[in-house]
Design a protein around this motif. Structure first.
Motif, PDB file in Angstrom:
ATOM      1  N   LYS A 125     -13.758  -0.028  -2.382  1.00  0.00           N
ATOM      2  CA  LYS A 125     -13.128  -1.323  -2.116  1.00  0.00           C
ATOM      3  C   LYS A 125     -11.641  -1.126  -1.826  1.00  0.00           C
ATOM      4  O   LYS A 125     -11.071  -0.066  -2.139  1.00  0.00           O
ATOM      5  N   ILE A 126     -11.070  -2.125  -1.219  1.00  0.00           N
ATOM      6  CA  ILE A 126      -9.637  -2.137  -0.942  1.00  0.00           C
ATOM      7  C   ILE A 126      -9.017  -3.165  -1.884  1.00  0.00           C
ATOM      8  O   ILE A 126      -9.438  -4.323  -1.907  1.00  0.00           O
ATOM      9  N   GLU A 127      -8.024  -2.732  -2.643  1.00  0.00           N
ATOM     10  CA  GLU A 127      -7.397  -3.638  -3.615  1.00  0.00           C
ATOM     11  C   GLU A 127      -5.995  -3.990  -3.143  1.00  0.00           C
ATOM     12  O   GLU A 127      -5.220  -3.113  -2.778  1.00  0.00           O
ATOM     13  N   LEU A 128      -5.698  -5.260  -3.148  1.00  0.00           N
ATOM     14  CA  LEU A 128      -4.365  -5.727  -2.758  1.00  0.00           C
ATOM     15  C   LEU A 128      -3.636  -6.259  -3.991  1.00  0.00           C
ATOM     16  O   LEU A 128      -4.204  -7.048  -4.764  1.00  0.00           O
TER      17      LEU A 128
ATOM     18  N   ARG B 124       6.893  -6.265  -3.590  1.00  0.00           N
ATOM     19  CA  ARG B 124       6.065  -5.077  -3.361  1.00  0.00           C
ATOM     20  C   ARG B 124       4.666  -5.537  -2.982  1.00  0.00           C
ATOM     21  O   ARG B 124       4.107  -6.425  -3.637  1.00  0.00           O
ATOM     22  N   ILE B 125       4.130  -4.906  -1.923  1.00  0.00           N
ATOM     23  CA  ILE B 125       2.747  -5.185  -1.534  1.00  0.00           C
ATOM     24  C   ILE B 125       2.022  -3.846  -1.469  1.00  0.00           C
ATOM     25  O   ILE B 125       2.448  -2.942  -0.753  1.00  0.00           O
ATOM     26  N   GLU B 126       0.947  -3.729  -2.222  1.00  0.00           N
ATOM     27  CA  GLU B 126       0.156  -2.493  -2.220  1.00  0.00           C
ATOM     28  C   GLU B 126      -1.261  -2.781  -1.730  1.00  0.00           C
ATOM     29  O   GLU B 126      -1.851  -3.805  -2.092  1.00  0.00           O
ATOM     30  N   LEU B 127      -1.775  -1.859  -0.910  1.00  0.00           N
ATOM     31  CA  LEU B 127      -3.198  -1.834  -0.563  1.00  0.00           C
ATOM     32  C   LEU B 127      -3.722  -0.492  -1.016  1.00  0.00           C
ATOM     33  O   LEU B 127      -3.277   0.543  -0.525  1.00  0.00           O
ATOM     34  N   GLU B 128      -4.632  -0.508  -1.975  1.00  0.00           N
ATOM     35  CA  GLU B 128      -5.167   0.748  -2.488  1.00  0.00           C
ATOM     36  C   GLU B 128      -6.568   0.976  -1.934  1.00  0.00           C
ATOM     37  O   GLU B 128      -7.450   0.125  -2.095  1.00  0.00           O
ATOM     38  N   ALA B 129      -6.741   2.128  -1.269  1.00  0.00           N
ATOM     39  CA  ALA B 129      -8.079   2.523  -0.834  1.00  0.00           C
ATOM     40  C   ALA B 129      -8.754   3.172  -2.030  1.00  0.00           C
ATOM     41  O   ALA B 129      -8.466   4.319  -2.379  1.00  0.00           O
TER      42      ALA B 129
ATOM     43  N   GLU C  10      -8.882  -7.276   7.960  1.00  0.00           N
ATOM     44  CA  GLU C  10      -8.582  -8.452   7.127  1.00  0.00           C
ATOM     45  C   GLU C  10      -7.481  -8.115   6.111  1.00  0.00           C
ATOM     46  O   GLU C  10      -6.584  -8.928   5.862  1.00  0.00           O
ATOM     47  N   ALA C  11      -7.562  -6.925   5.513  1.00  0.00           N
ATOM     48  CA  ALA C  11      -6.563  -6.543   4.500  1.00  0.00           C
ATOM     49  C   ALA C  11      -5.170  -6.414   5.127  1.00  0.00           C
ATOM     50  O   ALA C  11      -4.181  -6.919   4.580  1.00  0.00           O
ATOM     51  N   PHE C  12      -5.111  -5.743   6.279  1.00  0.00           N
ATOM     52  CA  PHE C  12      -3.812  -5.626   6.949  1.00  0.00           C
ATOM     53  C   PHE C  12      -3.309  -6.999   7.407  1.00  0.00           C
ATOM     54  O   PHE C  12      -2.110  -7.274   7.381  1.00  0.00           O
ATOM     55  N   GLY C  13      -4.247  -7.846   7.819  1.00  0.00           N
ATOM     56  CA  GLY C  13      -3.864  -9.193   8.225  1.00  0.00           C
ATOM     57  C   GLY C  13      -3.264  -9.967   7.063  1.00  0.00           C
ATOM     58  O   GLY C  13      -2.287 -10.717   7.229  1.00  0.00           O
TER      59      GLY C  13
ATOM     60  N   ILE D 212      -0.102 -11.826  -6.494  1.00  0.00           N
ATOM     61  CA  ILE D 212      -1.364 -12.036  -5.773  1.00  0.00           C
ATOM     62  C   ILE D 212      -2.217 -10.787  -5.908  1.00  0.00           C
ATOM     63  O   ILE D 212      -1.723  -9.667  -5.732  1.00  0.00           O
ATOM     64  N   GLU D 213      -3.478 -10.992  -6.219  1.00  0.00           N
ATOM     65  CA  GLU D 213      -4.420  -9.884  -6.336  1.00  0.00           C
ATOM     66  C   GLU D 213      -5.664 -10.245  -5.535  1.00  0.00           C
ATOM     67  O   GLU D 213      -6.155 -11.379  -5.624  1.00  0.00           O
ATOM     68  N   LYS D 214      -6.128  -9.313  -4.729  1.00  0.00           N
ATOM     69  CA  LYS D 214      -7.271  -9.612  -3.888  1.00  0.00           C
ATOM     70  C   LYS D 214      -8.062  -8.331  -3.660  1.00  0.00           C
ATOM     71  O   LYS D 214      -7.486  -7.241  -3.653  1.00  0.00           O
TER      72      LYS D 214
END
Lengths: 136, 364
Positions: B328-331, B317-322, B353-356, B342-344
Motif C-alpha cells: 500500500k501507499i501511505e500518505l 511535510r508531506i510523505e508518501l511511503e511505498a 491518485e497519490a501524487f495527485g 492528514i493520513e490516507k
C-alpha cells in the motif's frame, strides 16, 4: 534545568540517507519497533553539537550528516511524547559511554499515523532551527 | 602489398585485461594513422621548400594495419602497408620520422618544451588519438623502452590538445532536458542537470526521441557522444551524438536507484535494505505516473526496507511511503501552523491518485 527534571534541548544525529542536503527527513525523527519506540538523542547541556556528532561517528562508528536540535517543550507539545535521561555506561567498551544520552519515548502513541505526525512535527521544528553541526 | 613493422603500442587498463581491443580504441589508431601521414607530408615539405606540391605517389599507398594483437594488456602490432611496384620502392623516410616525432611529442612531460618541429595545428589530432581512454587507462607507445615508454593518458591528451587551443574534444555522457531543436540546421540546446545550456548537433535517427522530449518537464535524455570542453572542463557543445536514451524523471529515478547499493544493516547496524525487485518496480511506476508539474521530492529509505517520498516545506511535510510488505501507499501530511494532519492510504496501483493528492496539498 537539570537532567532530573529533563533536558531543555537535545541533539539528534541524522543518517546521510535521511536528509535532502539541507533538511532532515521526517523518518529521521521516527523510532522503529526495534528501538522499542525510543528515539535516541543527546542532552545539549552535557555535550556540544560537535561532540555529539563526534561520539556518534567516531566512537560508535555510525554515519551522520549532522546534528539537529529540538527543545523539551517542542517534544512535549508534539504529542504524547516524553523525554528522559538514559546515560550509557558500557564497561566492556568505555568508548561507547555517553552520559548525555536521552530517549524520546513514543510508546504512548499506538498508531503508525500518530507517530508519523509527531516525527513530522519534530523534523519541521529541527529544520527551522537549522543544522547545529557541521555549520551550514 | 608489402608490409613492415611500424609500432606496437600497449593499451593499459582494466578494459584491456581480457586482451581484446574495444572498437572505440581502434578509432584512436585510425586517427593516429592520419596524423602519421599528414605529418610525414609536412616534414617532406619542410625539407623541400622549393617544391610546390607533394610528389604523386609519395605515400606509396601507406596505411597502417593491425597485424595481430599480443597479450599484455593489449598490444596491437601495427605494420605499415605499402603498394608493391610503385614509383617509390619503399615508404618515404618521412613516415618513420613522423612516427618518431609523434613519440617525442607524447613523451614530453609537463614543464618541458614541445619539439618545435611539430606544427601547432597538428596538436588537434589528439582530440581523437586517445579519446577512447577512460580515467586510469593509458597507451604506452614504446612499451619496451627502458627509459621512456611514451605514455598517453587522458590528462596528457588534454594537455596536448590545449597546448595551442582553448578547447578540447572528449567523450561525453550528459543528462538534461531538451530546450530547443532547429530541424533545418539539425541543432539544439540541452539544459544539463547543473543548469548549463549546451548546444548540440544531431543526425536523423535521433530526431524522433529529441522531438518527443522537447520542452517537456521531466522528460530527461542521456546523450553519449563527443563534446567540446574548455580548459576548466566545462562542456560547451556536443559535436556528435552516438547514443540517445530517454530517462523520464531522471532525478527522481536516480534517487531511488542509489538504494540498490544498500545492504542489510545500513542504518546503525540494523536497517533492512530495499529489495531490488521492489526498487525496479517503483522506478518503473514513477517513470510512468509522476506528474510533470509536481516538484521532485526528497527520497529516503525506511528502516524496514520501504521507500519514502517527502516534500519538505518550511511549514509542512508531506510523505508518501511505498510500503512493499503491506502493498500500500501511505500518505502523511502535517502543517505546523494549523496543526492539521492528514493520513490516507492508497493501493499500490494508485500512484497517479497519490501524487495527485500531493499536488492538491501543495496548493493549500
Amino acid at each position: 534545568m537539570t537532567a532530573q527534571s529533563g533536558p531543555e534541548k537535545v541533539f539528534r544525529q541524522v543518517h546521510p540517507h535521511h536528509w535532502n542536503g539541507e533538511n532532515p527527513n521526517s523518518v529521521a525523527f521516527s523510532p522503529t519497533p526495534k528501538d522499542q519506540d525510543q528515539l535516541s538523542v543527546d542532552d545539549a547541556a552535557l555535550v556540544s553539537a560537535e561532540k555529539s556528532w563526534t561520539h556518534f561517528t567516531n566512537n560508535l562508528g555510525f554515519k551522520s550528516a549532522g546534528t539537529w536540535a529540538i527543545t523539551h517543550a517542542e517534544i512535549v507539545d508534539s504529542g504524547d511524547l516524553s523525554l528522559r535521561s538514559a546515560p550509557v555506561a558500557d564497561q566492556a567498551d568505555p568508548a561507547k559511554n555517553n552520559l548525555a544520552h536521552c530517549l524520546i519515548d513514543f510508546s504512548q502513541i499506538t498508531s503508525k499515523g500518530a507517530k508519523r505526525r509527531c516525527a513530522q512535527k519534530l523534523a519541521l521544528l529541527a529544520s527551522a532551527r537549522g543544522r547545529q553541526f557541521p555549520p551550514a | 602489398m608489402t608490409s613492415e613493422p611500424f609500432i606496437q603500442p600497449r593499451f593499459v587498463g582494466a578494459r584491456f585485461e581480457g586482451h581484446t581491443l574495444p572498437l572505440s580504441a581502434a578509432k584512436d589508431l585510425a586517427a593516429y594513422e592520419e596524423l602519421v601521414l599528414e605529418l610525414a607530408k609536412h616534414l617532406f615539405r619542410q625539407k623541400n621548400q622549393d617544391r610546390v606540391r607533394i610528389p604523386k605517389g609519395f605515400d606509396n599507398g601507406f596505411s597502417l594495419h593491425i597485424e595481430r594483437i599480443d597479450d599484455g594488456s593489449v598490444k596491437p602490432a601495427l605494420v605499415a602497408m605499402s603498394l608493391a611496384g610503385q614509383l617509390f620502392s619503399s615508404l618515404p623516410v618521412e613516415i618513420n620520422e613522423s612516427r618518431d616525432l609523434i613519440n617525442t611529442v607524447i613523451a614530453t612531460e609537463e614543464r618541458e618544451s614541445f619539439p618545435t618541429t611539430f606544427p601547432k595545428g597538428y596538436y588537434s589530432y589528439f582530440n581523437r588519438i586517445g579519446r577512447s581512454l577512460e580515467e586510469g587507462e593509458s597507451i604506452e607507445w614504446l612499451p619496451e623502452s627502458p627509459s621512456n615508454k611514451t605514455v598517453l593518458t587522458p590528462t596528457k591528451r588534454k594537455r596536448l590538445v590545449l597546448a595551442h587551443r582553448e578547447t578540447y574534444d572528449a567523450e561525453v555522457d550528459v543528462v538534461g532536458l531538451i530546450e530547443e531543436i532547429d530541424t533545418k540546421k539539425k541543432t539544439g540546446v540541452l539544459r544539463t542537470l547543473e543548469k548549463e545550456a549546451v548546444t548540440f548537433v544531431f543526425d536523423d535517427p535521433f530526431f524522433g526521441d529529441l522531438k518527443d522530449a522537447l520542452g517537456i518537464p521531466g522528460q530527461f535524455v542521456r546523450v553519449l557522444g563527443v563534446g567540446v570542453f574548455d580548459v576548466s572542463d566545462r562542456l560547451g557543445s556536443i559535436t556528435e551524438i552516438d547514443q540517445l536514451e530517454r530517462l523520464p524523471h531522471y532525478p527522481l529515478v536516480s534517487s531511488i536507484e542509489q538504494f540498490f547499493g544498500l545492504a542489510d544493516g545500513w542504518l546503525e547496524g540494523t536497517g533492512v535494505a530495499p529489495k531490488a525487485e521492489d526498487l525496479n518496480w517503483l522506478t518503473n511506476e514513477v517513470s510512468q505516473s509522476f506528474p510533470e508539474a509536481l516538484a521532485y521530492p526528497s527520497v529516503a529509505p525506511s528502516e524496514d526496507g520501504n521507500v519514502i517520498f517527502e516534500w519538505i516545506l518550511p511549514d509542512s511535510r508531506i510523505e508518501l511511503e511505498a510500503n512493499f510488505a503491506d502493498q500500500k501507499i501511505e500518505l502523511y501530511c502535517t502543517h505546523i501552523g494549523s496543526d492539521n494532519f492528514i493520513e490516507k492510504v492508497f493501493t499500490m496501483d494508485q500512484w497517479r491518485e497519490a501524487f495527485g493528492q500531493v499536488e492538491g496539498l501543495l496548493l493549500l
